[in-house]
Design a protein around this motif. Sequence first.
Motif: not given
Length: 447
Positions: A71-76, A188-192, A225-230
Motif C-alpha cells: 500500500t505504501k509508495g516507493p519513497v518509503f 505522494l510517492h510515500h503515502r497517499i 499529476l506526478s503520481r499518474v505514471p505510477l
Amino acid sequence: MGTVGRTEPVRLWGAWAGGAIAAFAFLAALRLAVGAGNLPLMWDEDYALPIIERLWRTEWWIRAMLDYDDTKGPVFFWLYAAFGEFFGRSAGTLRWLSIVATAAWAATLCGLLEPRERTIGRLALVLLLALTLPYAMVMSQLVMSEPTFLLGCALMAAVVVQALGQDDARRRLVEGPILFGLLLVVLLHHRIHVVALAGAIVLLALWRDRGRSWPWIAALLLAGLSRVPLWLRWGGLVGESFQQRYSVGLRLDSLAYLLAALAPTIGLALVVLAWRGRSAGAWAWRIAAAAGAVGAALALLGPPAISGDVQDLRFAGPVATVLRPLADSPLLFRSAMTALAALGAMSLAAVMWLAWRGEADAAESTPEPHHPSRRLLGTRLAALTILLGWLLSALAGGDVYDRYLLAFTFLWPLWCVRLMPPPLLAAQLIWQASFTALQVWSDLAPH
C-alpha cells in the motif's frame, strides 16, 4: 491561554536542535528499555522488509524499486534501503531511522512555534505531546512508514506556514507554492494520505489570499499529476492485492468508526469549549450539537462491522478492542458506537470552531485575514488536516485501523499548547502519556 513557560524565548535553531536531541535521547532510551533492536518482525515489517531486501539483492534494479505489492509508495522503501546501505541491513539497524525521523518530526513541531512562543516550558510540552500521540512511540521503534512520512509532512507544514505568513508576495505566491509542490511530489510517492494535508494547505491559502492563491492550487494539481505514471504502472493507487483499500465511494462505516477513534485524542476540545463558558457563544454549542447529530446518524446508518472475534481485523485498535465485547449485544453495541461517534463529531466541531473563533491569535494586533500570523496559520492547518483526514476515510475501502489517524493528527500538539488552558493541557498530556505507556507495554514489552 498561552501562560505556559513564561521564560526567555529560544532561538529557532536552538529549539529545533534541542528538541531533536531530547526526543532522540528519549526514544533511544526506550529502545534500550524494550530491546527494540532484537524484537521480532511486527505489523507491517513482515511486508516491508522483503521489499527492502529485494532492493539490496538486485542492486536497486528499476523493477525492484517500482514493482511490488504493497500500500505504501516507493519513497518509503527507498529511504530505509538507502539507510541500510550505509549503516547496516538488519531490522534492528533499520529501526534507528524510525527513531531519527520521529525525533526530527517532534523537533519540527517545536520549530513551528512563533518566536515569542518558544519558551523552554512550551517546547517541552510540544515534544511530550508529540511523542505521546497514540501509536507515535510504538511506531518509532519499528520499520513502519509513519515516522518518515510524519517528518515529511511536518517539513511541508513548516514551509507552508512560513510562506503564507509572509507579506512579500513573491515568497508567499511563488516560492511557497514551488516548495510545496516539490515536497508534495515526494510525499505522494510515500503515502497517499498526504492528500489530506495538501487539501488543508490549499484551503488555508484560499482563506489567506482568496483568488490570488491560484499558484497553490496549480502546485497541488501538478504534483498530483506526478503520481499518474505510477498509477498506470500499477493499475491503481496501490499494489494489486491492496487496491480495494483505496476504492472510491462513500463508506459511512469508516466515517463513523474514525469519529469514535478520534475521540480519545481530541475529546478534551469539547471541554475547552465548555471552559470558555459564555465567551464561546451559543452558536458554538449549536454547531457542536449539529455535529453530534451527524456523528450519531453516521453510526446508525453505517455501523462498523465489528465482531466479537479478536482475529477479525476489519476494524482494529483501542476503540475496536473496547467495542468488541459488546458486538454480541446489538443494542449495547449500537448505543456505545453511536455515543462515541457523536462525541468524536462534537469534539471535531469544537476543534474547528476554536481554531477559527477562539483565541489562537489573541496576542496579535493585526486584523485577520489580511496579515495572519504564523501562529494562527499553524493552528488552523492542524484543525483542517484532522477534518480532511477524517473525510478521506470515506473513500478508503478495506480495513480501518486507529493508527491511521496519526497521519492526520501529527500537528495536534500545536493546537493543544495554543488553545488549552493549563489544567486541561496537563490533563491531555497525562492522558496521552498513560495511553502511550499502555501501548508500549502491550505491543513492545512482552517481546
